[in-house]
Design a protein around this motif. Structure first.
Motif, PDB file in Angstrom:
ATOM      1  N   ARG A  29       9.616  -2.465  -4.846  1.00 10.30           N
ATOM      2  CA  ARG A  29       9.356  -2.183  -6.138  1.00 10.30           C
ATOM      3  C   ARG A  29       8.583  -0.867  -6.088  1.00 10.30           C
ATOM      4  N   GLN A  30       8.692  -0.074  -7.132  1.00 11.91           N
ATOM      5  CA  GLN A  30       8.068   1.273  -7.310  1.00 11.91           C
ATOM      6  C   GLN A  30       7.719   1.187  -9.018  1.00 11.91           C
ATOM      7  N   LEU A  31       6.473   1.478  -9.315  1.00  8.75           N
ATOM      8  CA  LEU A  31       5.964   1.606 -10.770  1.00  8.75           C
ATOM      9  C   LEU A  31       5.632   2.981 -10.785  1.00  8.75           C
ATOM     10  N   VAL A  32       6.462   3.796 -11.603  1.00  8.44           N
ATOM     11  CA  VAL A  32       6.257   5.491 -11.849  1.00  8.44           C
ATOM     12  C   VAL A  32       5.604   5.566 -13.144  1.00  8.44           C
ATOM     13  N   LEU A  33       4.436   6.175 -13.286  1.00  7.25           N
ATOM     14  CA  LEU A  33       3.743   6.458 -14.288  1.00  7.25           C
ATOM     15  C   LEU A  33       3.905   7.997 -14.884  1.00  7.25           C
ATOM     16  N   PHE A  34       4.415   8.088 -15.854  1.00  8.60           N
ATOM     17  CA  PHE A  34       4.625   9.504 -16.520  1.00  8.60           C
ATOM     18  C   PHE A  34       3.557   9.987 -17.272  1.00  8.60           C
ATOM     19  N   VAL A  35       2.687  10.889 -16.981  1.00  5.41           N
ATOM     20  CA  VAL A  35       1.557  11.217 -17.888  1.00  5.41           C
ATOM     21  C   VAL A  35       1.714  12.499 -18.705  1.00  5.41           C
ATOM     22  N   ARG A  36       0.743  12.754 -19.199  1.00  2.00           N
ATOM     23  CA  ARG A  36       1.096  14.007 -20.376  1.00  2.00           C
ATOM     24  C   ARG A  36       0.171  15.267 -19.584  1.00  2.00           C
ATOM     25  N   HIS A  37       0.180  16.353 -20.174  1.00  2.00           N
ATOM     26  CA  HIS A  37      -0.560  17.539 -19.535  1.00  2.00           C
ATOM     27  C   HIS A  37      -1.648  17.082 -18.797  1.00  2.00           C
ATOM     28  N   VAL A  86       0.965  -1.245  -0.136  1.00  2.00           N
ATOM     29  CA  VAL A  86       0.036   0.086   0.107  1.00  2.00           C
ATOM     30  C   VAL A  86       0.886   1.003  -0.019  1.00  2.00           C
ATOM     31  N   GLY A  87       2.139   1.179  -0.354  1.00  2.00           N
ATOM     32  CA  GLY A  87       3.026   2.111  -0.110  1.00  2.00           C
ATOM     33  C   GLY A  87       2.762   3.168  -0.890  1.00  2.00           C
ATOM     34  N   ALA A  88       1.958   3.248  -2.237  1.00  2.00           N
ATOM     35  CA  ALA A  88       2.248   4.472  -3.038  1.00  2.00           C
ATOM     36  C   ALA A  88       0.772   4.894  -3.171  1.00  2.00           C
ATOM     37  N   VAL A 138       4.744  -9.053  -4.923  1.00  2.00           N
ATOM     38  CA  VAL A 138       6.048  -8.460  -4.404  1.00  2.00           C
ATOM     39  C   VAL A 138       5.591  -6.950  -4.081  1.00  2.00           C
ATOM     40  N   PRO A 139       5.639  -6.492  -2.862  1.00  2.00           N
ATOM     41  CA  PRO A 139       5.184  -5.089  -2.447  1.00  2.00           C
ATOM     42  C   PRO A 139       5.654  -4.065  -3.397  1.00  2.00           C
ATOM     43  N   THR A 140       4.996  -3.341  -4.076  1.00  2.00           N
ATOM     44  CA  THR A 140       4.864  -2.344  -5.145  1.00  2.00           C
ATOM     45  C   THR A 140       4.368  -1.188  -4.549  1.00  2.00           C
TER      46      THR A 140
END
Length: 340
Positions: free
Chosen positions: A172-180, A10-12, A207-209
């Protein structure tokens, strides 16, 4: 491959405590051989309470190997004294920090099963987007470590605090880059992601993400963006777009010929009309945007991507080729081992 998990992932999400900048004492511990205490990095208020425990990613352990007779007893031919041998468990842990800091060796520290696990996605014929683009190397990650990302109240924190094992809550970290912030395609993507990865799914990631979203608009527009998308994950802003540039995400005027699954019911004309309608509705909303905010949503031509970090390194990434080219939610679910 599934690992025993020590915490719920639940870290993110909105269920996490706000990020607190490390004190001087913490920064001293950051360079200590022992494992530093994990620090939560979310900027969102919890809708319900949750007690988090330290992630297994924040504790670095080494197995102790018993010395052989050749290491403990000198041969008859060589009677000169030998320096004491340091046990392997006394070797200091090397944590990834900024450009002047050291990085772990992928060959010695990587899980032997990791390469085999990720190889499934690079060769899967059914999910082409699961094949990773060229991942940022350690020099690139060092260069972007201290670049600021902003919470909705304008509070800045280094980008590296999201994935550095010294501060990250999970492995682990899943980082999503979005547009404007007014892009209807990205809004549809986050809506599909919120539906495709529910709270129950999120708690069930093997796996905790942690999952984060980063846009290129002004930070004070984040609350409006969250309202538009219903996104439960922490959202940050990179108005300078330095992160986008250094991580290899470019600008484009390509709308994309193929309609993605997350926009299966949204045609290109409806998408364009929807963006205008969304802005008009928000202008009429007392809690919405103001006229001056129309040009503060971010660069209209910037495209984004998705990056999966594991123990401080990027192990999978996808950079968008056009305005509608986010990695499909099905790809992310398989990547996170939610689907076989």
């Amino acid at each position: 491959m599934a690992r025993d998990r020590s915490v719920s992932p639940v870290g993110a999400s909105r269920f996490e405590r706000p990020y607190a900048p490390p004190s001087r004492t913490a920064s001293k511990k950051r360079n200590s051989p022992t494992s530093p205490t994990s620090t939560s990095t979310s900027a969102n208020t919890m809708s319900f309470s949750h007690a988090s425990q330290p992630s297994s990613a924040s504790t670095m352990q080494s197995s102790t190997t018993a010395p052989s007779s050749a290491d403990t007893a000198p041969s008859s031919a060589d009677t000169s004294p030998r320096p004491p041998t340091t046990p392997s468990h006394h070797k200091p842990a090397i944590i990834m920090h900024s450009p002047a800091r050291s990085f772990p060796s992928a060959a010695s520290d990587a899980d032997p099963d990791t390469d085999d696990w990720f190889a499934r996605f690079r060769s899967d014929p059914d999910l082409s987007l699961a094949r990773s683009d060229d991942c940022p190397d350690r020099a690139t990650l060092a260069a972007v470590y201290d670049l600021p990302i902003y919470q909705s109240d304008g509070t800045a924190q280094p980008f590296g605090s999201l994935y550095d094992p010294a501060y990250a809550l999970h492995q682990r970290q899943l980082v999503l880059f979005v547009r404007h912030f007014y892009c209807g395609a990205c809004q549809a993507y986050l809506q599909a992601l919120s539906t495709g990865i529910t709270k129950e799914d999120y708690f069930g990631i093997p796996v905790p993400t942690s999952i984060f979203v980063i846009g290129c608009g002004k930070p004070d527009l984040i609350p409006t963006y969250k309202k538009m998308t219903g996104c439960p994950f922490p959202i940050f802003a990179d108005p300078s777009r330095q992160l986008f540039k250094k991580l290899g995400m470019s600008v484009s005027m390509n709308i994309g010929a193929k309609r993605p699954e997350y926009m299966a019911e949204i045609s290109a004309p409806r998408w364009a009309y929807g963006q205008v309608t969304t802005i008009r509705k928000s202008l009429k909303d007392p809690d919405g945007i103001r006229k001056r905010d129309i040009v503060r949503g971010g660069n209209m031509m910037q495209i984004g991507g998705e990056f999966l970090f594991d123990e401080g390194e990027v192990v999978w990434c996808h950079r968008m080729r056009n305005y509608r080219n986010h990695a499909e939610v099905a790809v992310l679910r398989k990547l996170l081992e939610l689907d076989e």
